[in-house]
Design an enzyme around this catalytic site. Structure first.
Site: not given
Length: 301
Positions: A171, A240
């Site tokens: 991811k 993030k």
């Protein structure tokens, strides 16, 4: 089968709805009450704590903002593993977080006989709404097998990438491309507008060529029209994820100059008067187009 779901944000709420649509009994929990009330009105059971979800559901899905949030919800006070009796057999963590944190979660879950699969997703809100998410899975074959009913309801494809943490690494690779791509689209939109091009025609004109991508098709028209709602992805979450890339790159000795540059752009949002980290990714175009009149009368980043 009763399926639990914790985390009803932009992605989690439509994923939980897919479980209801698939015919499962759903017990859900969310930190803020409004999305939980919405899902309960649609047929789900509203749990009072994450522990109740763990005690009553056979399978559990998590979709939270960070691995820090996952740690609190799973192992903190009233967390999943605080349940006096645990019915759940396996947990799919759809959140995006650090691989080393995920490995720790999996070890702690395995000590109690529960499979923990890191299963971060790609595809955005539209794919969550249609059950067409792409899942990058890390963990045991047995854990993936147990979670097949949950995955079938929310995803179009699950790829087992290897042991615990490998789904998160995959991811992060996905986010390296997306984080840079969204900024490139914002810069290109502003550049084209200033050069006199009809930017509302830009994404359709580029469709099918080498510059085409899902982010261009989704965010390009929104940037062109400066329409930023409903939110399809928060700037802060992409920031993030860029930070996760930088942290892992530091650990393994990888060079990521493009992500370093992208992170610097995301950091600029904090000082911008019209933006916040809660703004939609489409609003990044405002970093480059401050002098452009706001085209959407309902502008609210």
């Amino acid at each position: 089968m009763r399926v639990g779901f914790v985390g009803l944000g932009d992605m989690g709420l439509p994923m939980a709805r897919r479980l209801l649509a698939a015919g499962y009994e759903v017990i859900a929990w969310n930190r803020s009450p409004a999305p939980l009330a919405t899902l309960a009105a649609e047929g789900a059971t509203a749990a009072t704590t994450p522990a109740q979800v763990m005690a009553e559901a056979e399978l559990v899905g998590l979709c939270l903002s960070s691995h820090e949030a996952v740690a609190t919800i799973a192992f903190g006070a009233d967390g999943l593993f605080s349940a006096p009796t645990i019915k759940a057999q396996a947990i799919a963590d759809f959140s995006t977080g650090a691989a080393d944190a995920t490995r720790d979660f999996a070890r702690r879950a395995a000590a109690q006989g529960i499979a923990w699969i890191d299963a971060p997703v790609s595809g955005g809100v539209a794919a969550a709404e249609t059950g067409a998410l792409i899942v990058f899975a890390g963990g045991t074959e047995a854990g993936l097998k147990a979670l097949e009913p949950l995955f079938a309801a929310v995803s179009a494809r699950v790829t087992h990438m290897g042991g615990s943490g490998s789904g998160q690494v995959t991811k992060i690779c996905n986010q390296m491309i997306v984080a840079a791509n969204v900024i490139a689209i914002a810069e290109t939109t502003a550049f084209a507008r200033k050069a006199g091009v009809d930017v509302t025609a830009l994404a359709p004109a580029l469709a099918g060529g080498f510059a085409d991508s899902a982010p261009l098709r989704i965010f390009g028209p929104r940037m062109a029209r400066q329409t930023f709602k409903p939110r399809l992805g928060a700037i802060g979450l992409m920031r993030k994820d860029a930070e996760l890339v930088q942290d892992l790159a530091s650990q393994i000795g990888a060079d990521v100059p493009l992500i370093d540059a992208a992170r610097a752009v995301y950091d600029r949002v904090e000082a911008h008067p019209d933006l916040s980290f809660d703004s939609d990714l489409s609003a990044l175009v405002r970093l480059y187009e401050d002098e452009i009149a706001i085209l959407d009368e309902g502008f609210d980043p």
